[in-house]
Design a protein around this motif. Structure first.
Motif, PDB file in Angstrom:
ATOM      1  N   PRO A 900       0.801  -1.208   0.000  1.00  0.00           N
ATOM      2  CA  PRO A 900       0.000   0.000   0.000  1.00  0.00           C
ATOM      3  C   PRO A 900       0.845   1.275   0.000  1.00  0.00           C
ATOM      4  CG  PRO A 900      -0.760  -1.539   1.648  1.00  0.00           C
ATOM      5  CD  PRO A 900       0.522  -2.069   1.134  1.00  0.00           C
ATOM      6  N   MET A 901       2.058   1.187   0.574  1.00  0.00           N
ATOM      7  CA  MET A 901       2.923   2.370   0.555  1.00  0.00           C
ATOM      8  C   MET A 901       3.195   2.820  -0.867  1.00  0.00           C
ATOM      9  SD  MET A 901       5.957   2.066   3.285  1.00  0.00           S
ATOM     10  CE  MET A 901       6.963   3.303   2.501  1.00  0.00           C
ATOM     11  N   ALA A 903       1.367   2.225  -3.460  1.00  0.00           N
ATOM     12  CA  ALA A 903       0.133   2.787  -4.036  1.00  0.00           C
ATOM     13  C   ALA A 903      -0.073   4.225  -3.560  1.00  0.00           C
ATOM     14  CB  ALA A 903      -1.054   1.929  -3.620  1.00  0.00           C
ATOM     15  N   GLU A 904       0.246   4.454  -2.304  1.00  0.00           N
ATOM     16  CA  GLU A 904       0.097   5.798  -1.748  1.00  0.00           C
ATOM     17  C   GLU A 904       1.047   6.767  -2.463  1.00  0.00           C
ATOM     18  OE1 GLU A 904       0.025   5.476   2.489  1.00  0.00           O
ATOM     19  OE2 GLU A 904       0.609   7.577   2.679  1.00  0.00           O
ATOM     20  N   ARG A 905       2.294   6.296  -2.640  1.00  0.00           N
ATOM     21  CA  ARG A 905       3.277   7.129  -3.346  1.00  0.00           C
ATOM     22  C   ARG A 905       2.816   7.388  -4.784  1.00  0.00           C
ATOM     23  NH1 ARG A 905       5.778   8.456   0.811  1.00  0.00           N
ATOM     24  NH2 ARG A 905       7.425   7.231   1.764  1.00  0.00           N
ATOM     25  N   ARG A 907      -0.241   7.603  -5.823  1.00  0.00           N
ATOM     26  CA  ARG A 907      -1.273   8.642  -5.799  1.00  0.00           C
ATOM     27  C   ARG A 907      -0.637  10.023  -5.646  1.00  0.00           C
ATOM     28  NH1 ARG A 907      -4.231   4.749  -2.895  1.00  0.00           N
ATOM     29  NH2 ARG A 907      -3.591   5.581  -0.886  1.00  0.00           N
ATOM     30  N   GLN A 908       0.369  10.082  -4.750  1.00  0.00           N
ATOM     31  CA  GLN A 908       1.071  11.356  -4.549  1.00  0.00           C
ATOM     32  C   GLN A 908       1.708  11.817  -5.854  1.00  0.00           C
ATOM     33  OE1 GLN A 908       3.785  10.491  -1.255  1.00  0.00           O
ATOM     34  NE2 GLN A 908       3.042  12.351  -0.306  1.00  0.00           N
ATOM     35  N   GLU A 911      -0.760  13.136  -8.399  1.00  0.00           N
ATOM     36  CA  GLU A 911      -1.127  14.520  -8.085  1.00  0.00           C
ATOM     37  C   GLU A 911      -0.015  15.468  -8.483  1.00  0.00           C
ATOM     38  OE1 GLU A 911      -2.342  15.818  -4.267  1.00  0.00           O
ATOM     39  OE2 GLU A 911      -4.023  14.441  -4.177  1.00  0.00           O
ATOM     40  N   ALA A 912       1.220  15.065  -8.113  1.00  0.00           N
ATOM     41  CA  ALA A 912       2.366  15.923  -8.424  1.00  0.00           C
ATOM     42  C   ALA A 912       2.525  16.090  -9.929  1.00  0.00           C
ATOM     43  CB  ALA A 912       3.630  15.337  -7.812  1.00  0.00           C
ATOM     44  N   LEU A 914       0.134  15.918 -12.174  1.00  0.00           N
ATOM     45  CA  LEU A 914      -0.924  16.829 -12.630  1.00  0.00           C
ATOM     46  C   LEU A 914      -0.511  18.280 -12.407  1.00  0.00           C
ATOM     47  CD1 LEU A 914      -4.315  15.258 -11.534  1.00  0.00           C
ATOM     48  CD2 LEU A 914      -3.541  15.748 -13.841  1.00  0.00           C
TER      49      LEU A 914
END
Lengths: 1098, 382
Positions: A900-901, A903-905, A907-908, A911-912, A914
């Protein structure tokens, strides 16, 4: 372009000269005939004239027969240094060098190519030499005249234009330079801003800047970096997802195998238990069998007792019969005694002859019968004796059989005990082996784990060492980069000015811009000549230009001021805006000239923009150097840490392969999985537990073996006793069987009874015969004989009867003895029976049978089935271990991947990305917008703005108007820059008439204004040779101020014999050849030229 | 909690988690990233102040205290400094989570960092830590030893045996099946507290305050969430849990807000909304993702740009919003309505405006032309 220095040798009247020029205003002074114009000509020739040209013939030295040589150094717009050397006359020669610093020179071209190169470097509208139609002599063009023009070319400059040039390069250069002159200040401001922003984003050619300093590149690089990071992370995530799915499948597979394995183990346990039960049942069944045998022995004993008791009963009957016979015999003996007395009576009566003979015959017959009976009796006795012997032997055989039965039972018990002990021994041996294997397994496993740990540590150590090497290499790269960047930054900032000074410059530039903008108001001057006159115009403070000979109306438009000089008749100056603002602007420009120029020179730049650019670049480089240093430091720390880790890991050692193999061999053949399971269940104290178990089992085994030896000994003893008893039994049976055969079938007892009955019968018959014989004797011998015989017979019968009594007594005694014997046997047998304790044996049998019943029926489990099950478990265990290993590996990979880490990265990062893309888009749109704005501004300007003439008219007209104090308001040029007209006092004169109308001095001033304007816009050096000689002091002052101002933009070489027209007294050199005062350099040519008389400063 | 209940309390705990020290926020500007990074250490002062004010018996920090296993020394130093300020005897338990698992090169193995921690700080390194909390309570803690795992960490906690009447507290880090589109990591059974005979199960991972399961069954299992939010989509972050346990071993949980920052997502579609936003006085402590979607005539457009500059700040002016993530690509200039400013321009600029207006009609050049017009109007503004 600006000149650095010039060297002249043997050029006309100059023997030698070397002059070093300042970047601004150079006043080269000297008296008439010193050679000022010659020097000016030399400069012109160096730049324009091919050395073999016939026009160079006049350059020959006046003093010696040497070829004239000129060497001129100059700096082009790109700050490249150039040095051209030309030797004129004859074959002549020329060569061109270039240099980055003006110190170290590199040959560039020579000969004919020098001219071509110079035409490229100085795009003044002059074609390359040679070819058909090439000009002879010194080539001329509008720009060459404007920038290097000789004395007396004033009219030519005002009357000629770009249309006289034989190349387009001059027009192009001027178009580029003059286009900004015609602009509205607001427009100019917007255009400058757009251009400035355009320059941030694009190169001159309009391609987007791609360097590190480019904001778009930065934004784009950031997007790329983030996308690259995302790609890596995405792959990692995909791998993690794949691994997670794989782990799920592997976990299920492992669970399935675990369930199957567990079921199989349970089955094995059940089978083993069943097998144990079967073994126990077998032991107990053997025990039951032995007890049953024992019971059979007891029952046989009971049977024998019964038979013995029957025999005793028979004997008792015989004994009773014997006693009866004895009583009868004794009674008969009494009767016979009476008969003797009767016979003796009858003897006495019968002692006659007849009677004697008859008695003798009858006596002989009776004797024969008696003899037969006696024989028979002997046979019966012998046979009875045999039967009795057999009976005795049979009893002995029975005793032997009882003994065998007892021995057999005991031997059976011992054999069962042996079987139980053997099974127990086997189990204990297995337990001992298991415990030993467990110890060996534990030791092997510990060693194996140590070895694996050491191997992992070694691998990790190597990886760390490799990583450390990479980090060290990175650190070195970063250090090198940092040093290079710092060096570049320092290089750019060398000689730089302080931040305060920089701020001051910016502030001053803004003030000048504002002041100039404030002057804007708009002036239109129309000059309408009534006759042809020469007009010089100056617009918005720019140098005056000669508008030529005006014939028609000439309109001048200016933002701030127009100066007109019509012939030498009148000077007009028309100015817009408040006087204070004009003064303010002039003061600010002066201030700029005084303060900014030296600072820019110190910084080695020519403009504020260049300075800004240098400072920004230096800062960027310094920041990059800091970053690189920080990265280097980080990389060093990381490398050091990795080294330490590598050292620590590398120091770990494990057991050798031989040691491992030895330890593994000690484990034996037991299944590893079972050992692993046991090992796991023991936990950390496995070694103590396993050793204790082994010792305990070994002790139990030892005790068991001792007991088993004793049992074996007893068993052997019993077996020997049993064998001996059986031998005896066999022998007795064989003998008995042989003798028994001779006796025929039937029971011995019955036979004995029959024989004994026969004995009795025989005896009775004998006795009857004897009695009969006696009777016959008695009867035959008459009274006597019979009597005698009767007496004798009676006496004999009495004797016989006495014998019979004796025999009966013997018989009674014998039977009594036999009874005693049989009773003894019966007692012994009963004692044996009692000792055998049938009840206890039956109880034992019942107990054993109950146990047997409790153990259930016989089993179908076989060793083969158990072995098959064990093999199945082994296979399943291997499959489970394999599945578990695969799962653990996947889990390990998953643990590293981060799940999950990641996956979290991701997502970050999304966003970055974008945000970065938005920033990139923003920058791109901004860049495109500025480009579009700049291009559109230019297009609009093309449509809206005037031609080159109007552009030039602005500075020239302004300057001319100012110079002539508004007499001439503006100067009109045609598109080819030919002066058309001047506007004077509302009269618009045009054509040559106007120019003709202007005085020589005013035309000279107008031409000078044009030349200065052109030089300023081109940022090119300008040579003024004895200009303005017809100018009054006031205008000369004005020109002096103008030249000082313009000197900030371009280099000016003013050759004059009147330096005081341009210099204050303090600016003149005294003993030295030259003196610098701010942007002004005063050069005493008399001190730098030889071959000419020395002059003194005025 | 009633006064009676207060008197009955025998154990007080502060439960926090998911500090994520050293976390970067790459989607923000450099200034925003700096502020958000430092907010994560700043909030710790408030966390520990809350512990002090309530005189808790122990502080339980349930994992993901650092954003990665080996963060920069700056963040471990910052934590050590915050802890060093306390003159405490109450224990503080630091539990490695899946972001900062107990691996060899992790911060937890950094001796320098460990030496800098005060004696009352206990890093959970054992496979299962069993530590008495006074005479009547015991803590069981299980650390993460890798970034991912499929085993329930509570399985290592022994179940309650008959006769054990102590208060039993669990401290683990993992997921209770709420990780959305991702596989569950270190799955914790929903009824783990019941199965293990725990009176309170302190867990960490999710960044919002949450009861697990949501029906608030006793004994409670709680995510306190991150003390400062880390993303816009987090539900109810910014808290710690104060846990009061009475003699009957009943745990009462009090949710306390400690966060300085509040994260908001705002979309403005008209100038009035933007004006209202700019007029707010609480923006300095806000992290705002502002999306602008409106097309305005030139004067209003210029005002909108000015307002956005006020919100975002410039080199010369402080921003009104603490941290702003601005998405202004939806702010469009109505090029057909540029206002009276254009009438005052010189002819050449009017011509430029006209040409740009034409270009703004073509899709390919619309954006650049609009922006060029914007620049032109800004440059010629009086």
């Amino acid at each position: 372009m600006r000149f650095s220095w010039v060297e002249v040798e043997w050029f006309k009247g100059i023997r030698s000269a070397r002059v070093e020029f300042g970047p601004g205003l150079n006043i080269l002074f000297g008296p008439n005939d010193l050679g000022k114009s010659t020097l000016s000509t030399a400069i012109r020739a160096a730049l324009l004239l091919p050395p073999t040209s016939s026009a160079a013939d006049g350059f020959k030295s006046w003093f010696v027969d040497e070829k004239a040589t000129v060497t001129l150094a100059f700096i082009d717009d790109t700050e490249m240094h150039w040095r051209v050397k030309k030797t004129f006359g004859g074959s002549g020669g020329s060569q061109l060098w270039h240099s980055k610093d003006g110190q170290t020179w590199t040959a560039n071209v020579k000969g004919r190519e020098v001219e071509e190169k110079l035409r490229t470097l100085l795009p003044w509208g002059i074609r390359s030499p040679g070819g058909k139609g090439a000009p002879k002599g010194l080539p001329e063009s509008f720009l060459s005249n404007a920038l290097l023009g000789e004395q007396g070319q004033v009219d030519g400059l005002l009357r000629s234009g770009l249309d006289g040039d034989d190349a387009e390069s001059g027009r192009l250069a001027l178009t580029k330079a003059l286009s900004s002159l015609a602009q509205d200040p607001l427009f100019k401001k917007v255009l400058n801003l757009a251009q400035s922003e355009f320059d941030r984003y694009f190169t001159e050619r309009g391609t987007r800047r791609g360097g590190k300093s480019s904001e778009i590149t930065k934004a784009s690089d950031q997007v790329k970096k983030l996308q690259s990071d995302r790609e890596v992370l995405q792959k990692s995530c995909e791998q993690v997802e794949t691994l997670t799915q794989l782990a799920g499948r592997q976990r299920e597979e492992r669970a399935t195998l675990a369930t199957r394995l567990s079921a199989e183990r349970e089955r094995l346990t059940a089978l083993t238990a069943e097998m144990e039960r079967a073994r126990a049942r077998e032991g107990i069944a053997a025990m039951a069998q032995a007890i049953r045998a024992e019971l059979q022995g007891i029952e046989a004993l009971a049977t024998r007792i019964t038979s013995t008791e029957k025999a005793i009963a028979a004997l008792e009957t015989v004994h009773e019969a014997s006693k009866t016979a004895l009583d009868e015999a004794r009674k008969s003996r009494g009767e016979r005694a009476a008969a003797v007395e009767a016979a003796r009576e009858r003897l006495r009566s019968a002692e006659s002859g007849d009677a004697v003979r008859k008695r003798e015959l009858e006596a002989a017959q009776l004797e024969t019968s008696r003899s037969k009976l006696r024989e028979e009796r002997q046979k019966i006795d012998a046979r009875l004796q045999q039967v009795e012997q057999l009976q005795r032997e049979s009893s002995a055989l029975d005793a032997v059989r009882i003994e065998i039965s007892k021995l057999d039972a005991e031997e059976g018990q011992l054999r069962s005990a042996q079987a139980v002990a053997a099974a127990a021994e086997k189990t204990l041996e297995q337990d001992v082996r298991l415990a030993e294997s467990l110890v060996a397994y534990g030791r092997w496993r510990s060693a194996s784990e140590s070895a694996e740990a050491a191997a992992r540590a070694r691998t990790a150590s190597k990886q760390c060492a490799d990583e450390a090497l990479k980090k060290e290499f990175e650190a070195r790269q970063h250090e090198t980069q940092a040093a290079e960047l710092a060096q570049k930054s320092t290089g750019l900032l060398a000689g730089a000015i302080s931040d305060d000074q920089f701020e001051t410059l910016q502030s001053l530039a803004r003030q000048i811009e504002v002041a100039e903008a404030a002057l804007g108001g708009g002036v239109t001057v129309s000059v309408r000549p009534r006759k042809e006159l020469r007009l010089r115009t100056a617009v918005d403070g720019r140098p005056a230009v000669d508008a030529g000979l005006l014939k028609g109306e000439h309109i001048l438009e200016a933002e701030r001021a127009v100066q007109l000089e019509i012939d030498e008749l009148v000077e007009l100056e028309v100015a817009a805006g408040a006087p204070e603002q004009r003064r303010n602007a002039t003061e600010l420009k002066k201030k700029w000239s005084d303060t900014a120029s030296p600072l820019l020179q110190k910084a080695g730049v020519t403009s504020l923009e260049q300075l800004k650019s240098n400072r920004a670049t230096a800062k960027s480089l310094a920041d990059a150097a800091k970053d690189a240093t920080a990265k280097a430091q980080q990389a060093k720390i990381a490398a050091e840490s990795l080294r330490e880790r590598s050292r620590l890991l590398g120091g770990q050692t494990g057991p050798s392969a031989e040691d491992l193999a030895t330890k593994e061999a000690r484990i034996g053949q037991l299944p590893r999985e079972a050992l692993a399971e046991l090992f796991k269940s023991m936990g950390s104290s496995w070694e103590t537990q396993a050793e204790d178990l082994r010792a305990h089992k070994a002790e139990e085994l030892s005790e068991l073996r001792k007991g088993r030896t004793e049992t074996d000994r007893k068993h052997a003893e019993k077996s020997a006793q049993l064998a001996e008893a059986k031998r005896r039994e066999a022998t007795a049976e064989a003998e008995l069987k042989g003798r028994r055969l001779s006796l025929g079938d039937g029971d011995l007892e019955t036979l004995a009874k029959q024989l004994r009955a026969a004995q009795a019968t025989n005896t009775s018959e004998q006795q009857r015969l004897e009695a009969l014989a006696a009777t016959r004797t008695s009867e035959a011998n008459s009274d006597l004989e019979a009597a005698r015989h009767g007496v004798t017979a009676a006496e004999a019968a009495l004797v016989d009867q006495g014998n019979l009594v004796t025999a009966a007594e013997a018989k009674v005694a014998q039977t009594s003895h036999q009874l005693g014997e049989q009773s003894g046997v019966a007692r012994a047998l009963r004692q044996q029976l009692q000792d055998a304790n049938k009840g206890a044996v039956e109880q034992r049998l019942q107990s054993v049978e109950e146990k047997l019943a409790a153990l259930g029926p016989e089993t179908s489990v076989t060793i083969q089935l158990i072995e098959m099950t064990e093999a199945g478990i082994e296979r399943l265990s291997a499959e489970y271990a394999e599945a578990d290993q695969a799962y653990q590996q996947t889990e390990g990979a998953l643990a590293l991947g981060g799940g999950p880490m990641a996956a979290e990265r991701l997502r970050q990062l999304d966003e970055a990305i974008l945000e970065a893309q938005a920033r990139e888009h923003e920058r791109t749109i901004d860049a495109d917008a500025w480009k579009l704005l700049r291009d559109t501004l230019r297009e609009a300007e093309q449509v809206e703005s005037a031609h080159l003439g109007n552009a030039l008219a602005i500075p020239v007209g302004t300057g001319f108007s100012e110079l002539t104090k508004g007499k001439y308001r503006s100067v009109v040029f045609d598109p080819n820059l030919k002066a058309q007209s001047v506007v004077m006092d509302g009269v618009h004169e045009s054509g040559d008439i106007v120019l003709e109308a202007l005085s020589v001095g005013t035309k000279d001033q107008l031409a000078t204004l044009v030349r200065v304007a052109v030089a300023k816009q081109l940022k090119s050096a300008l040579v003024l040779d004895d200009q303005l000689v017809h100018t009054d002091g006031q205008r000369l002052d004005w020109f002096g101020a103008l030249l000082r101002t313009v000197a900030g933009d371009c280099q000016l070489l003013v050759f004059t014999c009147r330096p005081q027209d341009y210099l204050r007294s303090g600016d003149l050199p005294k003993e030295e050849a030259m003196k610098d005062s701010g942007a002004i350099r005063a050069i005493d040519l008399a001190r730098v030229m030889t071959g000419a008389p020395r002059t003194t400063a005025p | 909690m009633t006064p009676h209940e207060e008197e009955d309390v025998v154990l007080k705990l502060l439960h926090t988690a998911d500090w994520h020290l050293g976390r970067d926020f790459p989607s923000f500007t450099e200034d925003g990233r700096r502020k958000l990074r430092h907010a994560r250490t700043d909030v710790l002062e408030k966390v520990f102040a809350e512990a002090e004010r309530n005189a808790v018996d122990a502080v339980l920090c349930a994992g993901d205290l650092f954003d990665e296993p080996a963060p920069s020394h700056d963040w471990s130093n910052a934590l050590a400094q915050v802890l060093q300020k306390r003159k405490w005897t109450r224990p503080v338990f630091l539990l490695p989570g899946n972001h900062d698992p107990l691996v060899n090169d992790s911060v937890w193995r950094n001796q320098k960092f460990r030496d800098s921690l005060p004696s009352f700080v206990r890093v959970v390194e054992e496979e299962l830590l069993e530590c008495p909390l006074g005479d009547s309570a015991v803590l069981y803690a299980v650390p993460c030893r890798s970034k991912a795992g499929q085993e329930d960490p509570t399985r290592l906690i022994p179940p309650r045996v008959a006769g054990d009447n102590r208060i039993r507290i669990g401290l683990v880090h993992g997921s209770t099946f709420d990780a959305g589109d991702w596989q569950t990591n270190f799955p914790i059974s929903r009824d783990a507290a019941v199965q293990r005979g725990l009176d309170y199960l302190a867990i960490g991972d999710t960044h919002g305050f949450r009861y697990v399961p949501p029906d608030r069954l006793i004994p409670p299992t709680i995510y306190p969430g991150a003390p400062e939010a880390t993303a816009f989509d987090e539900v109810d972050p910014g808290h710690v849990a104060l846990v009061f346990i009475n003699r009957q071993r009943r745990a009462i949980v009090d949710k306390r807000r400690v966060a300085e920052w509040q994260w908001e997502t705002i979309t403005v579609k008209n100038l009035a909304s933007l004006r209202a936003l700019a007029a707010r006085t609480d923006l300095t402590s806000r992290v705002i993702r502002l999306t602008v979607e409106m097309k305005l005539p030139a004067p209003e457009h210029q005002e909108a740009v000015r307002l956005l500059e006020e919100l975002a700040g410039t080199e010369a002016r402080h921003a009104k919003v603490g941290v702003l993530q601005l998405r202004a690509e939806g702010l469009a200039l109505d090029v057909s309505n540029l206002g009276p400013q254009v009438d005052e321009l010189p002819a050449v600029l009017k011509e430029t405006v006209r040409r740009l207006q034409e270009l703004a009609k073509a899709p390919d050049t619309r954006e650049a032309a609009e922006r060029a017009l914007f620049h032109l109007l800004q440059a010629t503004k009086a």
